[in-house]
Design an enzyme around this catalytic site. Structure first.
Site, mmCIF file in Angstrom:
data_model
loop_
_atom_site.group_PDB
_atom_site.id
_atom_site.type_symbol
_atom_site.label_atom_id
_atom_site.label_comp_id
_atom_site.label_asym_id
_atom_site.label_seq_id
_atom_site.Cartn_x
_atom_site.Cartn_y
_atom_site.Cartn_z
ATOM 1 N N LYS A 1 6.227 -2.586 1.905
ATOM 2 C CA LYS A 1 4.965 -2.616 2.648
ATOM 3 C C LYS A 1 5.258 -2.216 4.087
ATOM 4 O O LYS A 1 6.396 -2.315 4.562
ATOM 5 C CB LYS A 1 4.364 -4.022 2.610
ATOM 6 C CG LYS A 1 2.850 -4.056 2.772
ATOM 7 C CD LYS A 1 2.125 -3.643 1.515
ATOM 8 C CE LYS A 1 0.613 -3.762 1.689
ATOM 9 N NZ LYS A 1 -0.132 -3.448 0.460
ATOM 10 N N ASP B 1 -3.916 0.875 3.157
ATOM 11 C CA ASP B 1 -4.265 -0.546 3.102
ATOM 12 C C ASP B 1 -5.357 -0.729 4.147
ATOM 13 O O ASP B 1 -6.007 0.248 4.533
ATOM 14 C CB ASP B 1 -3.022 -1.416 3.372
ATOM 15 C CG ASP B 1 -3.216 -2.875 2.965
ATOM 16 O OD1 ASP B 1 -3.815 -3.623 3.750
ATOM 17 O OD2 ASP B 1 -2.785 -3.277 1.865
#
Length: 450
Positions: free
Chosen positions: A127, A167
């Protein structure tokens, strides 16, 4: 391994990562499910799998300088946590939001390990992101930031190394700027290095809808196994972005009635069911606050500063789909939902339910699908985009959606079967944690101490 030994490892993790509360929460939630599997599989303990899983393979922090429209130099901080590559290249989104810190990225990356494992696809967990806030910025400012961000990050990426996606704060516009700079830096059209791309330059149909659709596919299967249905169910969805809107769309398709949605300023209640065309126009085209919905929709109510879960205080609710951000369902919110008769909760966001709220739902026998299982549709379709890029192919919407549906059915089956194997039928939290953990742990054992 005894509970005391697991607790000792947890204490080591907390001490090595001070101040990272969200990461601590994610680790605790997984560890709570593992005593039975560790007792059954002592080889995991002998190989220190728990300790190795909690330590990222690589943590990258870098400066991101860029120039705003007034000619002033601005400085942000960029992150990429490459957590675990036992199953494949690191895969996980980039988040641009002022609240992003290393602990945020580590919590998201840790969750991503198990989420990606549950898909059954060959992708590892990672991430990234930045404390940059795209809101209020011009296209030129966003482009210059993305180019600076990718100039540094590009040396750590590759279709066989690390494949980011979008995201919060990173949509098609940002992915385009990031991919353009990566192409410039590498002098290669390596389309498989980023997912969430535009449809005319390597993107996949259904990717935009995938997380919301996938959450509802999982919820439907969960309800069906319990002898219930989405048809006729009254549903609350938090958020009003991609995940929330497409979750609401799929609920409607399956016969459910979505009566509430929200944004960071407040929530709406529409007893006749949310008008998705109006909501899309307000949030996606006009980029307005959700309060505009109540101004334009007869019978709808706007609740300033209130979460959407408060709707359950005055009308029965069958299903809750938290699709906004982490820790958005508190203990008091859970009590409201339980008083409203909620029978199922499926997390469309990452860790949106606090531990106290999760405990209340599980103790009450509510069907509860954790985000690592229920919202895996987004990353699954990203992996399908990688497949299309690798084969220089493009699939139809119908075919890609069917693949997504099949993947979500497979995730549900893994979670349900694992929960039953370990003596807790219907416990999707335990099923998801153990099924994801064992797949990664077995790969780590096979690859040796690396």
């Amino acid at each position: 391994m005894s509970n005391d030994q697991i607790d000792a490892i947890l204490e080591q993790v907390l001490a090595r990562n001070p101040g990272e509360d969200e990461f601590h929460q994610a680790v605790r939630e997984v560890f709570d499910s593992l005593p039975r599997v560790l007792a059954k599989r002592p080889e995991y303990t002998e190989a220190s799998i728990l300790q190795r899983l909690c330590e990222p393979e690589r943590q990258i922090i870098f400066r991101v300088p860029w120039v705003d429209d007034n000619g002033r130099v601005q400085i942000n901080r960029g992150f990429r946590v490459q957590f675990n590559s036992a199953l494949g290249p690191y895969k996980g989104g980039l988040r641009f939001h002022p609240t992003v810190m290393l602990g945020t990225v580590k919590f998201l990356g840790f969750e991503q390990i198990f989420k990606n494992a549950l898909t059954g696809m060959p992708i590892g967990g990672g991430k990234g992101g930045s404390d940059f806030d795209p809101k209020g910025k011009s296209d030129g400012e966003i482009m210059r930031f993305c180019q600076s961000f990718m100039t540094e990050l590009s040396q750590h990426l590759g279709e066989y190394t690390d494949v980011p996606a979008g995201d919060i704060g990173v949509g098609g516009r940002e992915i385009g700027y990031l991919f353009g700079q990566y192409k410039r830096m590498t002098n290669a059209y390596e389309s498989g290095v980023l997912t969430g791309k535009g449809l005319t330059w390597g993107g996949s149909l259904v990717r935009t809808e995938a997380t919301g659709y996938g959450t509802v596919f999982f919820a439907r299967r969960m309800l069906e196994l319990a002898g219930r249905s989405l048809d006729g169910a009254k549903v609350l969805v938090s958020g009003s972005g991609n995940v929330a809107i497409y979750a609401a769309e799929k609920v409607k398709e399956f016969g459910g009635l979505v009566v509430g949605a929200s944004d960071s300023a407040g929530s709406i209640y529409d007893p006749e069911g949310i008008d998705l065309d109006l909501l899309r126009d307000i949030k996606e085209r006009r980029r307005d606050r959700i309060s505009a919905y109540a101004d334009e929709r007869l019978g709808a109510q706007y609740r300033d500063g209130r979460r959407v879960w408060s709707v359950a205080d005055e009308t029965p609710i069958d299903v809750a789909l938290p699709c906004a951000t982490q820790n958005e369902i508190s203990e008091s919110d859970a009590k409201s939902l339980l008083n409203g008769g909620v029978t199922a909760v499926a997390e469309g966001a990452n860790m949106p339910t606090t531990p106290e709220a999760v405990r209340l739902f599980r103790d009450a026998g509510v069907l509860f699908a954790p985000g690592k299982a229920a919202n895996a549709g987004g990353v699954a379709t990203s992996a399908l985009e990688m497949q299309q890029n690798a084969s220089r192919d493009s699939w139809s919407f119908e075919y890609t959606e069917q693949r997504l549906s099949d993947i979500m059915d497979g995730i549900h089956e893994r979670c349900a079967e694992t929960a039953e194997e370990y003596g807790t039928p219907g416990d999707y939290v335990l099923g998801a944690n153990i099924a994801g953990f064992t797949r990664v742990a077995d790969a780590m054992l096979a690859l040796g101490v690396i």
